[in-house]
Design a protein around this motif. Structure first.
Motif, mmCIF file in Angstrom:
data_model
loop_
_atom_site.group_PDB
_atom_site.id
_atom_site.type_symbol
_atom_site.label_atom_id
_atom_site.label_comp_id
_atom_site.label_asym_id
_atom_site.label_seq_id
_atom_site.Cartn_x
_atom_site.Cartn_y
_atom_site.Cartn_z
ATOM 1 N N MET A 290 0.890 -1.354 0.054
ATOM 2 C CA MET A 290 -0.086 0.039 0.020
ATOM 3 C C MET A 290 0.912 0.941 -0.014
ATOM 4 O O MET A 290 0.342 2.322 0.766
ATOM 5 C CB MET A 290 -0.948 -0.053 1.116
ATOM 6 C CG MET A 290 -2.140 -0.854 0.928
ATOM 7 S SD MET A 290 -3.226 -1.344 2.369
ATOM 8 C CE MET A 290 -4.307 0.246 2.181
ATOM 9 N N ARG B 285 -2.636 2.685 -3.249
ATOM 10 C CA ARG B 285 -3.756 2.084 -3.040
ATOM 11 C C ARG B 285 -5.005 2.872 -3.309
ATOM 12 O O ARG B 285 -4.937 3.823 -4.246
ATOM 13 C CB ARG B 285 -3.800 1.695 -1.357
ATOM 14 C CG ARG B 285 -3.239 2.754 -0.566
ATOM 15 C CD ARG B 285 -3.868 4.009 -0.257
ATOM 16 N NE ARG B 285 -5.167 4.262 -0.147
ATOM 17 C CZ ARG B 285 -6.082 4.882 -0.705
ATOM 18 N NH1 ARG B 285 -5.680 6.188 -1.162
ATOM 19 N NH2 ARG B 285 -7.437 4.811 -0.577
ATOM 20 N N GLY B 286 -6.087 2.341 -3.222
ATOM 21 C CA GLY B 286 -7.203 2.877 -4.046
ATOM 22 C C GLY B 286 -7.430 2.246 -5.417
ATOM 23 O O GLY B 286 -6.419 2.138 -6.122
ATOM 24 N N ALA B 287 -8.909 1.912 -5.687
ATOM 25 C CA ALA B 287 -8.824 0.956 -6.816
ATOM 26 C C ALA B 287 -8.394 1.467 -8.145
ATOM 27 O O ALA B 287 -7.630 0.728 -8.831
ATOM 28 C CB ALA B 287 -10.630 0.810 -7.021
ATOM 29 N N ARG C 167 -3.436 -8.058 -4.331
ATOM 30 C CA ARG C 167 -4.962 -7.417 -3.538
ATOM 31 C C ARG C 167 -6.077 -7.987 -4.392
ATOM 32 O O ARG C 167 -5.998 -7.852 -5.620
ATOM 33 C CB ARG C 167 -4.822 -6.054 -3.423
ATOM 34 C CG ARG C 167 -3.608 -5.545 -2.952
ATOM 35 C CD ARG C 167 -3.827 -3.943 -2.340
ATOM 36 N NE ARG C 167 -4.970 -4.193 -1.458
ATOM 37 C CZ ARG C 167 -5.327 -2.994 -0.605
ATOM 38 N NH1 ARG C 167 -5.140 -1.809 -1.263
ATOM 39 N NH2 ARG C 167 -6.509 -2.964 0.227
ATOM 40 N N CYS D 29 -12.973 6.232 4.520
ATOM 41 C CA CYS D 29 -11.899 6.110 3.599
ATOM 42 C C CYS D 29 -11.244 7.103 2.909
ATOM 43 O O CYS D 29 -11.231 8.241 3.130
ATOM 44 C CB CYS D 29 -11.964 4.811 3.078
ATOM 45 S SG CYS D 29 -10.435 3.955 2.436
ATOM 46 N N ASN D 30 -10.398 6.776 1.608
ATOM 47 C CA ASN D 30 -9.980 7.728 0.852
ATOM 48 C C ASN D 30 -10.428 7.379 -0.485
ATOM 49 O O ASN D 30 -9.857 6.542 -1.219
ATOM 50 C CB ASN D 30 -8.404 7.952 0.940
ATOM 51 C CG ASN D 30 -8.016 8.974 0.054
ATOM 52 O OD1 ASN D 30 -7.323 8.304 -1.147
ATOM 53 N ND2 ASN D 30 -8.263 10.181 -0.096
ATOM 54 N N ALA D 31 -11.510 7.919 -1.037
ATOM 55 C CA ALA D 31 -11.491 7.684 -2.689
ATOM 56 C C ALA D 31 -11.412 9.169 -3.176
ATOM 57 O O ALA D 31 -12.027 9.643 -4.010
ATOM 58 C CB ALA D 31 -13.039 7.115 -2.827
ATOM 59 N N PHE E 146 -6.856 7.600 -6.901
ATOM 60 C CA PHE E 146 -7.045 7.359 -8.572
ATOM 61 C C PHE E 146 -5.531 8.183 -9.304
ATOM 62 O O PHE E 146 -4.616 8.074 -8.286
ATOM 63 C CB PHE E 146 -7.982 8.058 -9.061
ATOM 64 C CG PHE E 146 -9.310 7.414 -8.312
ATOM 65 C CD1 PHE E 146 -9.968 6.500 -9.515
ATOM 66 C CD2 PHE E 146 -9.946 7.453 -7.283
ATOM 67 C CE1 PHE E 146 -10.946 5.391 -8.827
ATOM 68 C CE2 PHE E 146 -10.773 6.746 -6.777
ATOM 69 C CZ PHE E 146 -11.543 5.762 -7.789
ATOM 70 N N GLN F 255 -7.069 5.824 6.318
ATOM 71 C CA GLN F 255 -6.969 6.684 5.108
ATOM 72 C C GLN F 255 -7.561 7.827 5.144
ATOM 73 O O GLN F 255 -7.218 8.760 4.434
ATOM 74 C CB GLN F 255 -7.590 5.768 3.977
ATOM 75 C CG GLN F 255 -6.574 4.299 3.455
ATOM 76 C CD GLN F 255 -7.044 3.327 4.197
ATOM 77 O OE1 GLN F 255 -7.457 3.122 5.415
ATOM 78 N NE2 GLN F 255 -6.783 2.006 3.461
ATOM 79 N N THR G 77 -15.648 3.173 -4.252
ATOM 80 C CA THR G 77 -16.007 1.690 -4.101
ATOM 81 C C THR G 77 -14.504 1.010 -4.888
ATOM 82 O O THR G 77 -14.058 1.560 -5.744
ATOM 83 C CB THR G 77 -17.173 1.120 -4.813
ATOM 84 O OG1 THR G 77 -17.170 -0.266 -5.323
ATOM 85 C CG2 THR G 77 -17.186 1.937 -6.322
ATOM 86 N N ASP G 78 -14.650 -0.147 -4.523
ATOM 87 C CA ASP G 78 -13.311 -1.090 -5.128
ATOM 88 C C ASP G 78 -13.737 -2.188 -6.140
ATOM 89 O O ASP G 78 -13.262 -2.526 -6.866
ATOM 90 C CB ASP G 78 -12.562 -1.964 -3.993
ATOM 91 C CG ASP G 78 -11.929 -0.818 -2.965
ATOM 92 O OD1 ASP G 78 -12.646 -0.165 -2.164
ATOM 93 O OD2 ASP G 78 -10.790 -0.330 -3.350
ATOM 94 N N ASN H 39 -16.645 -1.734 -0.756
ATOM 95 C CA ASN H 39 -15.868 -0.364 -0.305
ATOM 96 C C ASN H 39 -15.192 -0.780 1.061
ATOM 97 O O ASN H 39 -15.342 -1.949 1.798
ATOM 98 C CB ASN H 39 -16.827 0.653 -0.280
ATOM 99 C CG ASN H 39 -15.758 1.969 -0.287
ATOM 100 O OD1 ASN H 39 -15.101 2.090 -0.899
ATOM 101 N ND2 ASN H 39 -16.049 2.962 0.562
ATOM 102 N N LYS H 40 -14.356 0.146 1.608
ATOM 103 C CA LYS H 40 -13.665 -0.134 2.895
ATOM 104 C C LYS H 40 -14.495 -0.559 3.843
ATOM 105 O O LYS H 40 -15.375 -0.035 4.163
ATOM 106 C CB LYS H 40 -12.905 1.236 3.039
ATOM 107 C CG LYS H 40 -11.783 1.239 4.187
ATOM 108 C CD LYS H 40 -11.057 0.240 4.083
ATOM 109 C CE LYS H 40 -9.906 0.334 3.118
ATOM 110 N NZ LYS H 40 -9.204 -0.915 2.951
HETATM 111 O O1 MRU Z 1 -7.507 -0.508 1.053
HETATM 112 P P1 MRU Z 1 -7.252 0.807 -0.038
HETATM 113 O O2 MRU Z 1 -6.926 1.977 0.726
HETATM 114 O O3 MRU Z 1 -6.790 0.472 -1.231
HETATM 115 O O4 MRU Z 1 -9.106 0.798 -0.160
HETATM 116 C C1 MRU Z 1 -9.436 1.773 -0.889
HETATM 117 C C2 MRU Z 1 -10.319 2.522 -0.503
HETATM 118 O O5 MRU Z 1 -9.668 3.705 -0.209
HETATM 119 C C3 MRU Z 1 -11.751 2.801 -0.291
HETATM 120 O O6 MRU Z 1 -12.313 1.457 -0.209
HETATM 121 C C4 MRU Z 1 -12.221 3.553 -1.263
HETATM 122 O O7 MRU Z 1 -13.383 4.340 -1.033
HETATM 123 C C5 MRU Z 1 -12.348 2.928 -2.684
HETATM 124 S S1 MRU Z 1 -11.361 3.166 -3.800
HETATM 125 C C6 MRU Z 1 -11.522 4.271 -4.790
#
Ligand code: MRU
Length: 371
Positions: A51, A54-56, A97, A172-174, A179, A211, A251-252, A262-263
Motif C-alpha cells: 500500500m 492504494r485505492g481502486a 490484492r 476512507c479515501n476515494a 486514483f 486512510q 468503491t473497489d 468498499n472499505k
Molecule cells: O485499502 P485501500 O486503501 O486500497 O482501499 C480503497 C479505498 O480507499 C476505499 O475503499 C475507497 O473508498 C475506494 S477506492 C477508490
C-alpha cells in the motif's frame, strides 16, 4: 491535484528515464511527501501489496504501468517467450490484492493490447507504454467527469438549503490519491467547492489504516476544502441530528446489479443513512464495475490483511513515523479490509457517463454495450 501549489498525478513515468515509474509513497502521508521509483515488477507488486499506492483506480493504473515494466524486462528472443513472461508477471500483479477489480481489469487490458499488437517485441513494448499511459489518462478524465456529474447533487442540496453549507460524509479515501487525479467521492466535492458552493466534509478516520484521517484530510486541506475528521462510529449520531446532508463514498468493486464493495465500515454508514433518510451515493469509473457477478455479498472476494495493521498504529513522533502497539501483544486480531453494501441501500451511482440507480437496469441503461 496540487501539492503546495505544484500539480501532481499519483503515478507517472520519470522525466529523466521513461523506463522508471514514479509514485507517491502514501504510507508516509500526511507527514512526509516521498516520491518512490519503481523499476521492476517486484517493485510494482510490493508497492501495491504494501500500500505505497492504494485505492481502486490507482491500483489499476499501477498495474498498467507494471505490465509496461514487465514488457521492458521480458526476454526478447521470441514472441512466445516474451508473452509467456508477461502472462506470469500479470498473474503476479493480480495476486497482490483481491478486492479492487481495477487490478485484474488493467492487467487483462494490457495483455490483450500487447498480444494483438503486431510488429515484433519492440513494437509490443511501445504498445505497453502507450496503454499504461492511456489507462492513467482515462482514469483521470473519468474522475473529472464524475466530479462534473456529482457536483449537481451538491448544488441541488445547497439550493434547497438556501445556499447554506452542505455537509458531506465520506469514508476512507476515494480522493485523488486513490486514483490518478481528482478522485471519485471527492471529485464532486472539489467541483462544488471550486464553483463557490459552501461544502464541509465529515471525514471518517477509517480504521485500521486511517486512510480518512491521513489521506482524505490531507488532500482536502491541500485543496482548501473545510473538513472535520471524526472517528468511525460518529456518523450515525451526526445523521440523527441532521448534520449530514449526503454521504459519498468510493468503491473497489461494484456489481452490474449495484452491490458496492468498499472499505470496511461502509455498510454500517449506509444502514445509518437509510435509517435517517440521508442520500448515500457512490462514485466510480466504469473500470470498477464487475460485469460478471450479480451478488456482491456472496461473490466479491474480501481481502483479509495482516493483523499487525489492527494491533499497531503508526504516527509522527519527534519527526519520525513510528508504530505503537494498541492491544495486548498476543491478542488475535481480524483485519477484514472491505465490506459489501447491498444495492438497496445505495441512492445512486455517479459514473463518468452520469448518475444512475444502483440496479441492473440503472447500470445497463448507462452501459448498454454490456447487455
Ligand atoms: O485499502 P485501500 O486503501 O486500497 O482501499 C480503497 C479505498 O480507499 C476505499 O475503499 C475507497 O473508498 C475506494 S477506492 C477508490
Amino acid at each position: 491535484m496540487k501539492v503546495q501549489g505544484k500539480h501532481y498525478r499519483t503515478i507517472w513515468l520519470s522525466e529523466a528515464d521513461d523506463n522508471v515509474v514514479q509514485i507517491i509513497d502514501q504510507r508516509q502521508l500526511p507527514h512526509k511527501f516521498v516520491i518512490e521509483d519503481l523499476k521492476t515488477v517486484e517493485d510494482v507488486a510490493r508497492a501495491i501489496k504494501d500500500m505505497y499506492v492504494r485505492g481502486a483506480g490507482l491500483i489499476g493504473a499501477t498495474a498498467g504501468f507494471g505490465m509496461y515494466i514487465a514488457a521492458l524486462k521480458a526476454p526478447r528472443e521470441s514472441e512466445q517467450a516474451f508473452m509467456d513472461a508477461l502472462a506470469a508477471d500479470g498473474e503476479k500483479l493480480i495476486a497482490t490484492r483481491p478486492t479492487a477489480v481495477n487490478l485484474e481489469w488493467a492487467v487483462k487490458r494490457q495483455f490483450e493490447a500487447i498480444k494483438s499488437g503486431g510488429g515484433g517485441v519492440e513494437a509490443k513494448i511501445r504498445i505497453a507504454r502507450d496503454m499504461a499511459q492511456t489507462i492513467a489518462d482515462e482514469d483521470a478524465e473519468f474522475c473529472r467527469r464524475i466530479g462534473e456529474h456529482g457536483q449537481k447533487i451538491i448544488e441541488e442540496i445547497s439550493r434547497q438549503k438556501g445556499d447554506d453549507v452542505v455537509n458531506v460524509l465520506t469514508h476512507c479515501n476515494a480522493g485523488w490519491l486513490a486514483f490518478v487525479d481528482y478522485g471519485t467521492a471527492t471529485a464532486p466535492i472539489y467541483a462544488a467547492h471550486d464553483k463557490g458552493l459552501k461544502v464541509h466534509v465529515w471525514v471518517d478516520e477509517t480504521r485500521p489504516r486511517n486512510q480518512g484521517a491521513s489521506l482524505t484530510a490531507w488532500e482536502l486541506g491541500q485543496h482548501g476544502v473545510p473538513h472535520t475528521v471524526i472517528v468511525d462510529n460518529v456518523g450515525g449520531h451526526l445523521m440523527q441530528h441532521g448534520m449530514v446532508d449526503l454521504v459519498i463514498t468510493g468503491t473497489d468493486r461494484t456489481t452490474y446489479t449495484g452491490d458496492v464493495a468498499n472499505k470496511i465500515g461502509t455498510y454500517l454508514k449506509a444502514l445509518a443513512a437509510k435509517d435517517n433518510n440521508v442520500p448515500f451515493y457512490v462514485g466510480l469509473p466504469s473500470s470498477t464495475f464487475d460485469w460478471q457477478i450479480r451478488d456482491g455479498v456472496k461473490e466479491i472476494p474480501i481481502e483479509n490483511r495482516d493483523a499487525t495493521e489492527v494491533k499497531y498504529i503508526p504516527g509522527l513522533l519527534d519527526g519520525e513515523i513510528k508504530s505503537v502497539l494498541l492491544t495486548p501483544e498476543d491478542t488475535q486480531a481480524g483485519n477484514y479490509a472491505f465490506d459489501v453494501t447491498p444495492a438497496r441501500l445505495v441512492t445512486g451511482l455517479i459514473t463518468e457517463r452520469g448518475i444512475c440507480q444502483a440496479s441492473e437496469d440503472g447500470v445497463l441503461g448507462l452501459y448498454p454495450e454490456k447487455r
